[in-house]
Scaffold this active site. Structure first.
Site, PDB file in Angstrom:
ATOM      1  CB  THR A  98      -0.922   0.016   1.227  1.00 37.77           C
ATOM      2  OG1 THR A  98      -1.765  -1.141   1.176  1.00 37.77           O
ATOM      3  CG2 THR A  98      -1.789   1.263   1.236  1.00 37.77           C
TER       4      THR A  98
ATOM      5  CE  LYS B 296       2.536   2.024   4.542  1.00 44.40           C
ATOM      6  NZ  LYS B 296       1.937   1.144   3.498  1.00 44.40           N
TER       7      LYS B 296
ATOM      8  CE  LYS C 226      -5.320  -1.539   1.729  1.00 46.73           C
ATOM      9  NZ  LYS C 226      -4.031  -2.226   1.767  1.00 46.73           N
TER      10      LYS C 226
END
Length: 294
Positions: free
Chosen positions: A98, A241, A173
């Site tokens: 990701t 993150k 995502k």
């Protein structure tokens, strides 16, 4: 396709299971990780160890990466020892980390110049989906050669959708993580509320998970919260993150994301309290700390 060799970089909580499923599907697997010990299980099961990213790239037809941060992605893809300088023309590179949509587009542009096919393909489903081979895989990249590598994705997941050109997988995502971020707060608050009301939280779950409140997080992570199981299916530090990337992308598009920003704030407080390496369900600890004892 099963005669082609796959190079796999990354053997974390999810990566190891994904690599294992590729071997079960009949693919020969080359493996590289920063710490060789993390790949020992895979090597014992028949994977081939490569001493460097460059060495793996030269000897693989399809190269899959699932590492920690965008900085790690840059490290393995760029530079003289990176994937793009060493992969064979006509090969495929698939980043399942990701990461940033902009970085995915940069990789695709440089790959195209080297006659390499590039896809960004982040996943959802956690450690459970990785082990069972039932991940959701969100793909960005060119449509024409996609069918050639679809069997590779099918060895790791069930819900596989080509969302658009390079970067589309990462944008998808981000939508996923935005949904989870606010949803996780709701799950924690619901379980905390049930307990404070004198109810049995698991009994409450048995009612609400099949109604309008139902979600993957509620059904899969809710029981872990109640049991005090905060082992990582997906690390808190990596979720923070992801939320940072999503906020940056949203701000670039001038989209307000107040729920996402609040979730990030709570997770950062959890991180500062030592929760970096817990699973994302450990947000429940925050609510436990903030709820007064009767």
């Amino acid at each position: 396709m099963t005669k082609q060799t796959i190079g796999f970089i990354g053997a974390g909580v999810m990566g190891k299971s994904m690599a294992r499923n590729l071997m079960k599907a009949g693919y020969e697997l080359n493996v590289f990780t920063r710490t060789k010990e993390k790949a020992n299980d895979l090597l014992a099961e028949g994977a081939n160890w490569k001493e460097s990213v460059a060495g793996l790239s030269v000897h693989s037809d399809i190269i899959i990466t699932i590492v920690g941060y965008p900085s790690d992605v840059k490290e393995v893809y760029f530079g003289g020892d990176g994937i793009l300088e060493n992969a064979k023309p006509g090969s495929y590179v698939i980043d399942m980390t990701t990461s940033s949509p902009d970085l995915a587009q940069e990789i695709a542009e440089k790959a195209e110049a080297a006659d390499i096919y590039a896809y960004d393909a982040p996943v959802s489903g956690g450690d459970v989906g990785a082990r069972s081979g039932k991940l959701t895989i969100m793909v960005g990249g060119n449509e024409e050669p996609f069918d050639d590598i679809l069997p590779v994705f099918q060895a790791m997941g069930e819900n596989i959708v080509l969302q658009g050109e390079a970067g589309a997988g990462q944008h998808t995502k981000m939508s996923n993580q935005i949904t989870i971020a606010s949803g996780m707060m709701g799950v924690c608050e619901a379980i905390t509320y049930a307990g404070k009301a004198g109810l049995h939280p698991k009994k409450v779950l048995s009612s609400i998970e099949f109604g309008a409140a139902g979600s993957w997080s509620l059904s899969n992570l809710g029981p872990r919260m109640i049991d005090g199981n905060f082992d990582p299916g997906f690390y808190v530090k990596h979720f923070i993150k992801d939320m940072k990337i999503a906020i940056d992308s949203a701000e670039n598009m001038q989209i307000p994301v107040p729920g996402l920003k609040l979730a990030k704030q709570l997770y950062e407080e959890l991180s500062e309290a030592g929760g970096d390496n817990d699973g994302t369900q450990a947000l429940y600890k925050y609510y436990q700390m903030m709820t007064p004892v009767s």
